[in-house]
Design a protein around this motif. Structure first.
Motif, PDB file in Angstrom:
ATOM      1  N   ARG A   1       0.825  -1.210   0.000  1.00 20.39           N
ATOM      2  CA  ARG A   1       0.000   0.000   0.000  1.00 20.39           C
ATOM      3  C   ARG A   1       0.860   1.261   0.000  1.00 20.39           C
ATOM      4  N   ARG A   2       1.953   1.226   0.763  1.00 21.35           N
ATOM      5  CA  ARG A   2       2.837   2.385   0.808  1.00 21.35           C
ATOM      6  C   ARG A   2       3.484   2.626  -0.553  1.00 21.35           C
ATOM      7  N   PHE A   3       3.922   1.552  -1.219  1.00 22.90           N
ATOM      8  CA  PHE A   3       4.515   1.708  -2.544  1.00 22.90           C
ATOM      9  C   PHE A   3       3.488   2.224  -3.552  1.00 22.90           C
ATOM     10  N   ALA A   4       2.262   1.792  -3.437  1.00 23.63           N
ATOM     11  CA  ALA A   4       1.211   2.305  -4.321  1.00 23.63           C
ATOM     12  C   ALA A   4       1.052   3.809  -4.133  1.00 23.63           C
ATOM     13  N   ARG A   5       1.103   4.248  -2.882  1.00 24.00           N
ATOM     14  CA  ARG A   5       0.993   5.693  -2.589  1.00 24.00           C
ATOM     15  C   ARG A   5       2.225   6.441  -3.084  1.00 24.00           C
ATOM     16  N   VAL A   6       3.405   5.846  -2.937  1.00 20.49           N
ATOM     17  CA  VAL A   6       4.630   6.461  -3.455  1.00 20.49           C
ATOM     18  C   VAL A   6       4.495   6.679  -4.955  1.00 20.49           C
ATOM     19  N   LYS A   7       4.080   5.650  -5.680  1.00 19.88           N
ATOM     20  CA  LYS A   7       3.936   5.761  -7.131  1.00 19.88           C
ATOM     21  C   LYS A   7       2.913   6.835  -7.502  1.00 19.88           C
ATOM     22  N   GLU A   8       1.832   6.875  -6.758  1.00 14.51           N
ATOM     23  CA  GLU A   8       0.802   7.885  -6.999  1.00 14.51           C
ATOM     24  C   GLU A   8       1.387   9.291  -6.853  1.00 14.51           C
TER      25      GLU A   8
ATOM     26  N   LEU B   1       3.774  10.254  -9.650  1.00 16.16           N
ATOM     27  CA  LEU B   1       3.089  10.588 -10.898  1.00 16.16           C
ATOM     28  C   LEU B   1       2.295  11.887 -10.833  1.00 16.16           C
ATOM     29  N   GLN B   2       1.721  12.173  -9.692  1.00 16.40           N
ATOM     30  CA  GLN B   2       0.782  13.287  -9.594  1.00 16.40           C
ATOM     31  C   GLN B   2       1.391  14.581  -9.059  1.00 16.40           C
ATOM     32  N   SER B   3       2.668  14.549  -8.718  1.00 10.62           N
ATOM     33  CA  SER B   3       3.266  15.757  -8.166  1.00 10.62           C
ATOM     34  C   SER B   3       4.735  15.842  -8.565  1.00 10.62           C
ATOM     35  N   ASN B   4       5.284  16.986  -8.328  1.00  5.32           N
ATOM     36  CA  ASN B   4       6.715  17.181  -8.520  1.00  5.32           C
ATOM     37  C   ASN B   4       7.410  17.205  -7.166  1.00  5.32           C
ATOM     38  N   ALA B   5       6.786  16.631  -6.173  1.00  8.44           N
ATOM     39  CA  ALA B   5       7.328  16.648  -4.820  1.00  8.44           C
ATOM     40  C   ALA B   5       8.699  15.985  -4.790  1.00  8.44           C
ATOM     41  N   ALA B   6       9.540  16.502  -3.938  1.00 10.18           N
ATOM     42  CA  ALA B   6      10.873  15.932  -3.748  1.00 10.18           C
ATOM     43  C   ALA B   6      10.743  14.555  -3.108  1.00 10.18           C
ATOM     44  N   LEU B   7      11.690  13.683  -3.413  1.00  9.47           N
ATOM     45  CA  LEU B   7      11.654  12.330  -2.857  1.00  9.47           C
ATOM     46  C   LEU B   7      11.659  12.337  -1.335  1.00  9.47           C
ATOM     47  N   GLN B   8      12.377  13.259  -0.729  1.00  9.69           N
ATOM     48  CA  GLN B   8      12.388  13.306   0.743  1.00  9.69           C
ATOM     49  C   GLN B   8      10.996  13.617   1.291  1.00  9.69           C
TER      50      GLN B   8
ATOM     51  N   THR C   1       4.849   9.005   3.189  1.00  8.05           N
ATOM     52  CA  THR C   1       4.451   7.609   3.057  1.00  8.05           C
ATOM     53  C   THR C   1       5.056   6.702   4.122  1.00  8.05           C
ATOM     54  N   GLY C   2       5.630   7.299   5.158  1.00 11.95           N
ATOM     55  CA  GLY C   2       6.082   6.517   6.303  1.00 11.95           C
ATOM     56  C   GLY C   2       7.487   5.972   6.233  1.00 11.95           C
ATOM     57  N   PHE C   3       8.264   6.356   5.225  1.00 14.50           N
ATOM     58  CA  PHE C   3       9.662   5.951   5.193  1.00 14.50           C
ATOM     59  C   PHE C   3      10.462   6.939   6.031  1.00 14.50           C
ATOM     60  N   ALA C   4      11.527   6.467   6.643  1.00 17.92           N
ATOM     61  CA  ALA C   4      12.307   7.302   7.553  1.00 17.92           C
ATOM     62  C   ALA C   4      12.964   8.466   6.821  1.00 17.92           C
ATOM     63  N   ASN C   5      13.382   8.236   5.587  1.00 22.90           N
ATOM     64  CA  ASN C   5      14.065   9.267   4.825  1.00 22.90           C
ATOM     65  C   ASN C   5      14.128   8.846   3.358  1.00 22.90           C
ATOM     66  N   GLN C   6      14.712   9.717   2.537  1.00 20.48           N
ATOM     67  CA  GLN C   6      14.799   9.440   1.106  1.00 20.48           C
ATOM     68  C   GLN C   6      15.641   8.196   0.833  1.00 20.48           C
ATOM     69  N   ALA C   7      16.698   8.011   1.590  1.00 22.04           N
ATOM     70  CA  ALA C   7      17.567   6.846   1.371  1.00 22.04           C
ATOM     71  C   ALA C   7      16.813   5.542   1.605  1.00 22.04           C
ATOM     72  N   GLN C   8      16.024   5.487   2.671  1.00 25.53           N
ATOM     73  CA  GLN C   8      15.255   4.266   2.950  1.00 25.53           C
ATOM     74  C   GLN C   8      14.228   4.022   1.856  1.00 25.53           C
ATOM     75  N   LEU C   9      13.556   5.070   1.415  1.00 32.27           N
ATOM     76  CA  LEU C   9      12.586   4.931   0.321  1.00 32.27           C
ATOM     77  C   LEU C   9      13.277   4.419  -0.937  1.00 32.27           C
ATOM     78  N   THR C  10      14.389   5.039  -1.294  1.00 29.64           N
ATOM     79  CA  THR C  10      15.099   4.666  -2.516  1.00 29.64           C
ATOM     80  C   THR C  10      15.562   3.215  -2.467  1.00 29.64           C
ATOM     81  N   THR C  11      16.141   2.801  -1.357  1.00 27.59           N
ATOM     82  CA  THR C  11      16.612   1.427  -1.210  1.00 27.59           C
ATOM     83  C   THR C  11      15.459   0.438  -1.268  1.00 27.59           C
ATOM     84  N   SER C  12      14.385   0.729  -0.560  1.00 27.69           N
ATOM     85  CA  SER C  12      13.220  -0.165  -0.550  1.00 27.69           C
ATOM     86  C   SER C  12      12.580  -0.259  -1.928  1.00 27.69           C
TER      87      SER C  12
END
Length: 96
Positions: free
Chosen positions: A44-51, A54-61, A67-78
């Protein structure tokens, strides 16, 4: 369940919410959904990340925090482990 995508409540808290012990909650959840709670939330979190990608120019951080990831590095790795591509490359490939 969707309200907990950003984290905050652990498995014990979710089980207590419906007056169950953690083991019974996990078994019942898997029987009902076919997935363990952790896998369900991660999907579910990955679905929200993808959304958001696609729908914004928000920074990865910012997407990571939303979406509940600790930081950009954790999101990127996951994301890389799950999909074989980093979020920025995925966004660029889908938006092209």
């Amino acid at each position: 369940m969707d309200a907990n995508l950003k984290g905050g409540k652990g498995l014990n808290d979710l089980a207590r919410t419906i007056d169950m012990d953690t083991v019974s909650f996990t078994r019942g959840f898997k029987a009902a959904t076919g997935q363990a709670p952790h896998a369900f939330f991660l999907e579910r979190r990955f679905a929200r990340v993808k959304e958001l990608l696609l729908q914004s120019n928000a920074a990865l951080q910012d997407i990571a925090r939303a979406t509940g990831f600790a930081n950009q590095a954790q999101l990127t790795t996951s994301f890389l482990n799950q999909f074989g591509i980093v979020p920025k490359a995925w966004r660029d490939s889908v938006m092209a």
